[in-house]
Scaffold this motif. Structure first.
Motif, PDB file in Angstrom:
ATOM      1  N   PHE A 107       5.977   3.300  -8.847  1.00  0.00           N
ATOM      2  CA  PHE A 107       4.723   3.185  -9.583  1.00  0.00           C
ATOM      3  C   PHE A 107       4.912   3.429 -11.079  1.00  0.00           C
ATOM      4  CE2 PHE A 107       3.713   4.329  -5.205  1.00  0.00           C
ATOM      5  CZ  PHE A 107       2.854   3.278  -4.885  1.00  0.00           C
ATOM      6  N   THR A 148       2.412   5.152 -14.087  1.00  0.00           N
ATOM      7  CA  THR A 148       1.381   5.899 -13.364  1.00  0.00           C
ATOM      8  C   THR A 148       1.468   7.385 -13.695  1.00  0.00           C
ATOM      9  OG1 THR A 148       1.386   4.291 -11.555  1.00  0.00           O
ATOM     10  CG2 THR A 148       0.479   6.458 -11.068  1.00  0.00           C
ATOM     11  N   ARG A 180      -3.320   4.619 -13.574  1.00  0.00           N
ATOM     12  CA  ARG A 180      -2.319   3.625 -13.978  1.00  0.00           C
ATOM     13  C   ARG A 180      -2.574   3.303 -15.450  1.00  0.00           C
ATOM     14  NH1 ARG A 180       1.373   0.401 -16.260  1.00  0.00           N
ATOM     15  NH2 ARG A 180       2.590  -0.788 -14.755  1.00  0.00           N
ATOM     16  N   THR A 195      -7.933   2.720 -13.299  1.00  0.00           N
ATOM     17  CA  THR A 195      -7.354   2.285 -14.561  1.00  0.00           C
ATOM     18  C   THR A 195      -8.479   1.816 -15.468  1.00  0.00           C
ATOM     19  OG1 THR A 195      -5.565   1.039 -15.599  1.00  0.00           O
ATOM     20  CG2 THR A 195      -6.878  -0.144 -13.964  1.00  0.00           C
ATOM     21  N   PHE A 234       0.895  -1.519  -9.469  1.00  0.00           N
ATOM     22  CA  PHE A 234       0.350  -0.433  -8.636  1.00  0.00           C
ATOM     23  C   PHE A 234      -0.078  -0.966  -7.264  1.00  0.00           C
ATOM     24  CE2 PHE A 234      -3.058   2.573  -7.395  1.00  0.00           C
ATOM     25  CZ  PHE A 234      -2.395   3.776  -7.567  1.00  0.00           C
TER      26      PHE A 234
END
Length: 272
Positions: free
Chosen positions: A3, A6, A17, A76, A167
């Protein structure tokens, strides 16, 4: 792949994210504050403690476990592609960075030499034709994204959909995607969905715009920078960003989204 990009609070209350140029400094500081009751002293991107980040090896198994187990909400934040690329130009290309140097060393000399971009002199403070230079930079940004020449695309102007998708592709799922342009309302919905050790009052939180003052001020309204050719290039590079995140491609003067993000559509289209 995991990820990349992140971040997660140490209390594992929420996962974020990062999308560059989309209020990430402010969001990172809010997450830090929600755990510690104080802000990080400095640019949150430089922190190595107090916040889990995928770039920190010890954080990776923690982030992976929380994301795969859906143990905390994930979110996000996105931004109008027109204002985002303009911000990248004035901050990263025209501006002097925190370390007192130009961004990425030889990048600006390459732009000056190969694309005829002007950046306001050695210190970024001199007068120059912002519109002509920006349009030349946009051509360079397109070349990096479409052809990976003369270099790989930079995270600050690569498409938001690309950042958001990693993600999803690696097994994560977003609970919220909100807009920089309606920041307080969007961030408030995130905060209401988490059990934070320290309550955050968004009305009193400063904006941590770490790029503020790096470069020259934008001298014209957003729409002045985009003629027909520039808009054609914007569509070529950021078509998915405009469509998925509901921004108005036809009117660069309208920075607001046309409606909320459809999370199911985002997961379906970016999950391949």
């Amino acid at each position: 792949m995991g990820f990349p990009g992140t971040w997660m609070t140490e209390s594992e209350s929420v996962v974020y994210r990062v999308v560059p140029k989309c209020a990430c400094s402010t969001i990172g500081q809010i997450l830090y504050y929600s755990d510690h009751g104080r802000f990080f002293d400095g640019d949150i991107h430089d922190s190595t403690t107090g916040l889990h980040k995928w770039a920190q090896e010890h954080s990776q198994p923690r982030i992976e476990a929380v994301v795969h187990g859906r143990k905390a909400p994930a979110f996000t934040c996105v931004r109008n592609p027109y204002t985002r690329i303009l911000s990248s130009f004035f901050d990263k290309i025209c501006g002097i960075q925190r370390n007192g140097r130009r961004y990425r060393g030889n990048l600006v000399p390459l732009l000056v030499q190969k694309y005829g971009v002007e950046v306001g002199g050695e210190d970024g403070r001199q007068e120059f034709d912002q519109i002509a230079s920006f349009r030349r930079f946009l051509l360079f940004a397109r070349d990096t994204i479409r052809f990976k020449k003369p270099m790989e695309p930079d995270i600050h102007w690569s498409a938001m959909a690309g950042h958001v998708s990693t993600f999803i592709v690696n097994g994560g799922r977003y609970d919220r995607i909100f807009f920089t342009e309606d920041f307080n309302a969007g961030m408030q919905t995130v905060l209401e969905g988490i059990d934070a050790p320290h309550p955050v009052d968004l009305a009193t939180i400063p904006r941590f715009n770490e790029s503020e003052g790096h470069g020259p001020k934008r001298a014209h309204p957003v729409e002045a920078y985009f003629d027909d050719l520039s808009m054609h290039l914007m569509w070529e590079i950021y078509k998915r960003d405009f469509q998925l995140f509901r921004y108005d491609f036809d009117n660069p003067a309208n920075k607001m989204p046309k409606g909320p993000v459809d999370l199911d559509e985002v997961h379906a289209k970016l999950g391949d």
